[in-house]
Design an enzyme around this catalytic site. Sequence first.
Site, PDB file in Angstrom:
ATOM      1  CG  ASP A   1      -0.135  -0.174   2.308  1.00 21.24           C
ATOM      2  OD1 ASP A   1       1.133  -0.041   2.543  1.00 21.24           O
ATOM      3  OD2 ASP A   1      -1.378  -0.347   3.656  1.00 21.24           O
TER       4      ASP A   1
ATOM      5  CG  ASP B   1      -5.449  -4.783   2.163  1.00 20.94           C
ATOM      6  OD1 ASP B   1      -4.891  -4.939   3.192  1.00 20.94           O
ATOM      7  OD2 ASP B   1      -6.099  -4.619   1.675  1.00 20.94           O
TER       8      ASP B   1
ATOM      9  CB  CYS C   1     -10.759 -26.482   9.687  1.00 23.27           C
ATOM     10  SG  CYS C   1      -9.965 -24.838   8.881  1.00 23.27           S
TER      11      CYS C   1
ATOM     12  CB  CYS D   1      -6.284 -24.492   7.684  1.00 23.87           C
ATOM     13  SG  CYS D   1      -6.664 -24.494  10.333  1.00 23.87           S
TER      14      CYS D   1
ATOM     15  CB  CYS E   1      -9.182 -28.031  11.978  1.00 21.76           C
ATOM     16  SG  CYS E   1      -8.735 -26.327  12.447  1.00 21.76           S
TER      17      CYS E   1
ATOM     18  CG  HIS F   1      -8.649 -21.831  12.131  1.00 21.03           C
ATOM     19  ND1 HIS F   1      -9.351 -22.777  11.407  1.00 21.03           N
ATOM     20  CD2 HIS F   1      -9.673 -21.323  12.935  1.00 21.03           C
ATOM     21  CE1 HIS F   1     -10.982 -22.783  11.991  1.00 21.03           C
ATOM     22  NE2 HIS F   1     -11.049 -21.345  12.458  1.00 21.03           N
TER      23      HIS F   1
HETATM   24 ZN   LIG Z   1      -8.537 -24.564  10.859  1.00 18.10          ZN
END
Ligand SMILES: [Zn+2]
Length: 417
Positions: A97, A306, A344, A346, A349, A375
């Site tokens: 930015d 963003d 999830c 990820c 998780c 996460h």
């Molecule tokens: Zn997760």
Amino acid sequence: MPTPPDPFFTLGTRLPDRLGRTGTIHTPHGDIQTPAFIAVGTKATVKAVLPESMKDLGAQAVLANAYHLYLQPGPDIVDEAGGFGKFMNWDGPTFTDSGGFQVMSLGVGFKKVLAMEAVGVQSDDVIADGKQRLAHVDDDGVTFKSHLDGSPHRFTPEVSMQIQHQLGADIMFAFDELTTLLNTRGYQEQSVERTQAWAVRCIAEHEKLTAERAHRPYQALFGVVQGAQYEDLRRQAARGLESITGVSGRGFDGYGIGGALEKQNLGTIVRWVNEELPEHKPRHMLGISEPDDMFVAIENGADTFDCVNPSRVARNAAIYHPDGRFNINTARFRRDFTPIDDECDCYTCANYSRAYIHHLFKAKEMLASTLCTIHNERFTVRLVDRIRESIEGGYFDEYKAEMLGRFYGSKRSSTGA
Ligand SMILES: [Zn+2]
């Protein structure tokens, strides 16, 4: 002289009857499938997380902040390293930015732009209680004091362009003036004029630097559309920026939508702006990541976003979950050995329990921030991926109703609420 990717942006599927669309932004460091959430790495790091983890969780690009990297370590050092992507070991697409938001907001003491409430009397001298004004705006640029050591500095459109070229991101933003909803209509008019004049100077400096720095890959420049809550000013600002062609005739490669707006006006303002902007250039919405905001911005034609929020709140133990946000710090999770979110995919998780993460926060262990950031970033990236799929698959409205109904409407026992 570095040549821009051609095409820079490819349109995909359109949302029927609205401005929303999917697409692909082509950068020298790879493609970005849009709509996309751009992870924020303010000081050339997504706080608490390795760049490899950001890759693994599906982040397509990282945005760093010109103001922070200018003060520390200095743009010359980042330039010598080969740009901030190389410096931080991120080989994918990058954004910076302009620094304008920080030089004005850190001094003037605005709350976060989208959270601003239009209360009180309109005034052009907005200073938060207990804060000394640290930034002064004039027609040429902004004089401000460093939030680190109080030393005086000055940003102009040319300085912002020089810094951003040194930082070396694939996509940069023009230096614009930030206003608030508390500014008067008269000031907003002046500010749109000023941002337009600065945009002309940004393009000129950008063209000069692009020619001078021929050894670097092409860096794209986005203009930033201001105009607060006023339809005529927003439309005027969008048309004005698109009319700037520079010497090369290329003009801006895309646009950012920024500035003062209220949450309930978000969709309307994005629509006004995108009705004016050309369809073949990408549009970035600055500073949003809440699920309802992203759906509204996307259906009105925004392509990328963003926001620091997913990582910032993660460090304070706030977890994004399909049934709404909850805080892992509360005692009810002490013996909860299930994942944060059993839907999830990820790393966090797949491998850790709520009880363990709760323990890490209580014990003030750094790994707590790392696991929760992974996460929350995955949650946000995946949400935007699913929105993209829903546009391509023709079920955007159904997905929007289901996701938002669940996220804001229900408080099931799985969240412990
Ligand atoms: Zn997760």
